[in-house]
Design a protein around this motif. Structure first.
Motif, mmCIF file in Angstrom:
data_model
loop_
_atom_site.group_PDB
_atom_site.id
_atom_site.type_symbol
_atom_site.label_atom_id
_atom_site.label_comp_id
_atom_site.label_asym_id
_atom_site.label_seq_id
_atom_site.Cartn_x
_atom_site.Cartn_y
_atom_site.Cartn_z
ATOM 1 N N GLU A 18 0.602 -1.110 -0.031
ATOM 2 C CA GLU A 18 0.050 0.008 -0.008
ATOM 3 C C GLU A 18 0.919 1.447 0.008
ATOM 4 O O GLU A 18 1.674 1.443 1.023
ATOM 5 C CB GLU A 18 -0.751 -0.083 1.097
ATOM 6 C CG GLU A 18 -1.896 1.265 1.005
ATOM 7 C CD GLU A 18 -2.906 1.262 2.261
ATOM 8 O OE1 GLU A 18 -3.052 2.021 2.960
ATOM 9 O OE2 GLU A 18 -3.527 -0.041 2.323
ATOM 10 N N ARG A 21 -2.010 5.487 0.112
ATOM 11 C CA ARG A 21 -3.466 4.887 0.081
ATOM 12 C C ARG A 21 -4.033 3.980 -0.951
ATOM 13 O O ARG A 21 -5.383 4.071 -1.085
ATOM 14 C CB ARG A 21 -4.454 6.062 0.509
ATOM 15 C CG ARG A 21 -3.965 6.938 1.618
ATOM 16 C CD ARG A 21 -5.003 7.919 2.029
ATOM 17 N NE ARG A 21 -4.613 8.620 3.173
ATOM 18 C CZ ARG A 21 -5.425 9.796 3.715
ATOM 19 N NH1 ARG A 21 -6.345 10.208 3.051
ATOM 20 N NH2 ARG A 21 -5.085 10.267 4.731
ATOM 21 N N LYS A 22 -2.984 3.548 -1.697
ATOM 22 C CA LYS A 22 -3.559 2.671 -2.901
ATOM 23 C C LYS A 22 -2.774 1.432 -2.595
ATOM 24 O O LYS A 22 -1.435 1.299 -2.569
ATOM 25 C CB LYS A 22 -3.194 3.549 -4.134
ATOM 26 C CG LYS A 22 -3.855 4.615 -4.501
ATOM 27 C CD LYS A 22 -3.712 5.074 -5.975
ATOM 28 C CE LYS A 22 -4.661 6.460 -6.228
ATOM 29 N NZ LYS A 22 -4.151 6.980 -7.568
ATOM 30 N N ASP A 63 -1.042 7.405 -11.856
ATOM 31 C CA ASP A 63 -2.058 8.615 -11.605
ATOM 32 C C ASP A 63 -2.496 8.995 -13.091
ATOM 33 O O ASP A 63 -3.670 9.310 -13.169
ATOM 34 C CB ASP A 63 -1.335 9.559 -10.891
ATOM 35 C CG ASP A 63 -1.478 9.137 -9.288
ATOM 36 O OD1 ASP A 63 -2.113 8.520 -8.930
ATOM 37 O OD2 ASP A 63 -0.462 10.075 -8.618
ATOM 38 N N ASP A 66 -5.172 6.529 -14.366
ATOM 39 C CA ASP A 66 -6.415 6.727 -13.589
ATOM 40 C C ASP A 66 -7.199 7.891 -14.233
ATOM 41 O O ASP A 66 -8.289 8.052 -14.611
ATOM 42 C CB ASP A 66 -6.095 7.102 -12.275
ATOM 43 C CG ASP A 66 -5.728 5.584 -11.651
ATOM 44 O OD1 ASP A 66 -6.081 4.722 -12.158
ATOM 45 O OD2 ASP A 66 -5.234 5.581 -10.512
#
Length: 344
Positions: A18, A21-22, A63, A66
């Motif tokens: 992790e 927070r991913k 990122d 996403d």
């Protein structure tokens, strides 16, 4: 505070870590997971080292992907987003979501392609298309600088030379084992429609009175005009919706009751090829696009004019057929017969 080290996730049978927070998938084995973890941490330290105080950290591959998938496909068909997702997600996973996009070089794409020696030139070209669009979108949005990958020449597209004769079609049909796969293959053979059009067809697209499928402009490839696919009687009988179907139901589904996808169709064709090979039939590894090309070949050889073929195939410009498919009708017997007919 959660410790930043790999952990095993039983539900996915793989090791994860992790970060920010991913949860990031590393590998299935512990050794590979920790090796990938150390690579990720080294990349993060390298990125942090070159960040000017007060400036944002470089955008990571994860990122950027996403954001691209979240906002880069507004007004586009869901299949388009799915196509890019399927191409880019494995690529990003391979190099790591924490990989700094400004560090992305053409050789990274080449290495990923080289890791898949079974890929055709068309598949390699499609990966380059996907990576370049991702980076071009990020550059236009001001998220990343202009990268060298944007100026890399893509592999040449393979020529569309596979033509299935009526005799070959009859033979391969005998090896199809389920009605769902037979339906989409038959629709491709009978209509010459694009595979993605057949996969996207829903009850609301069916104009039963005129035996045709009608996609509104916003759902068609050109986006500024409807796409109309005319159905033969055989095709219409296969595509009729079941009683009680709602407008958003897909007309063609696989044996699991799900809408067809490119990967699902390729798996079905791989199984078909395996059965034919086992039976001693020397068959090509087919895909749905081969049936579209074969439809055109049959139409031209039967004397259908190019303009009509172009309209039925959904081409805006008939010259597209001349540029892309002219080699499909290089049959000596066909050309000689056409010559003799012309000269009387």
């Amino acid at each position: 505070m959660r410790r930043r080290e790999p952990f095993f996730k039983k539900s996915h049978n793989a090791w994860y870590v992790e970060l920010d927070r991913k949860q990031i998938r590393l590998a299935e084995t512990e050794a590979e997971a920790f090796e990938k973890f150390h690579e990720l941490m080294a990349a993060r330290k390298k990125a942090e080292k070159f960040v000017t105080p007060g400036e944002p950290a470089p955008v990571t591959l994860g990122d950027l992907l996403d954001q691209f998938l979240a906002s880069g496909f507004k007004g586009r068909a869901a299949q388009t987003k799915s196509w890019y997702t399927d191409k880019l997600t494995p690529f990003v996973t391979h190099y790591g979501r924490e990989f700094s996009v400004p560090d992305l070089k053409p050789f990274h794409v080449d290495q990923w392609i080289a890791a898949h020696p079974d890929w055709s030139s068309g598949t390699a070209r499609n990966l380059w298309r996907a990576v370049q669009r991702l980076c071009r979108w990020g550059h236009r949005k001001g998220l990343i600088p202009e990268l060298a990958v944007l100026h890399q020449e893509k592999p040449k597209a393979g020529r569309r030379e596979v033509v299935i004769s009526p005799e070959q079609y009859a033979e391969l049909s005998g090896f199809i084992r389920n009605d769902e796969f037979r339906a989409i293959v038959t629709l491709s053979w009978e209509t010459g429609a694009r595979p993605q059009e057949l996969m996207a067809a829903k009850v609301r697209h069916l104009d039963a009175g005129n035996k045709r499928l009608v996609f509104p402009p916003q759902e068609s490839k050109d986006k500024d005009r409807p796409r109309v696919i005319y159905l033969t009687d055989a095709a219409f009988d296969l595509i009729r919706p079941k009683s009680g179907a709602i407008s958003e139901d897909y007309l063609l589904k696989n044996s699991e009751g799900r809408p067809w996808t490119p990967d699902a169709s390729l798996c079905a064709f791989a199984a078909l090829h395996k059965r034919m090979k086992k039976a001693g039939v020397d068959a090509h590894k087919y895909c749905l696009y081969h049936f579209r090309h074969s439809w055109l070949d049959r139409m031209l050889k039967k004397g259908t004019d190019v303009l009509t073929c172009a309209i039925l195939m959904g081409h805006r410009d008939p010259s597209m057929i001349a540029r892309t498919y002219q080699h499909l009708s290089q049959s000596p017997d066909y050309l000689r017969a056409a010559l003799n007919k012309a000269v009387g």
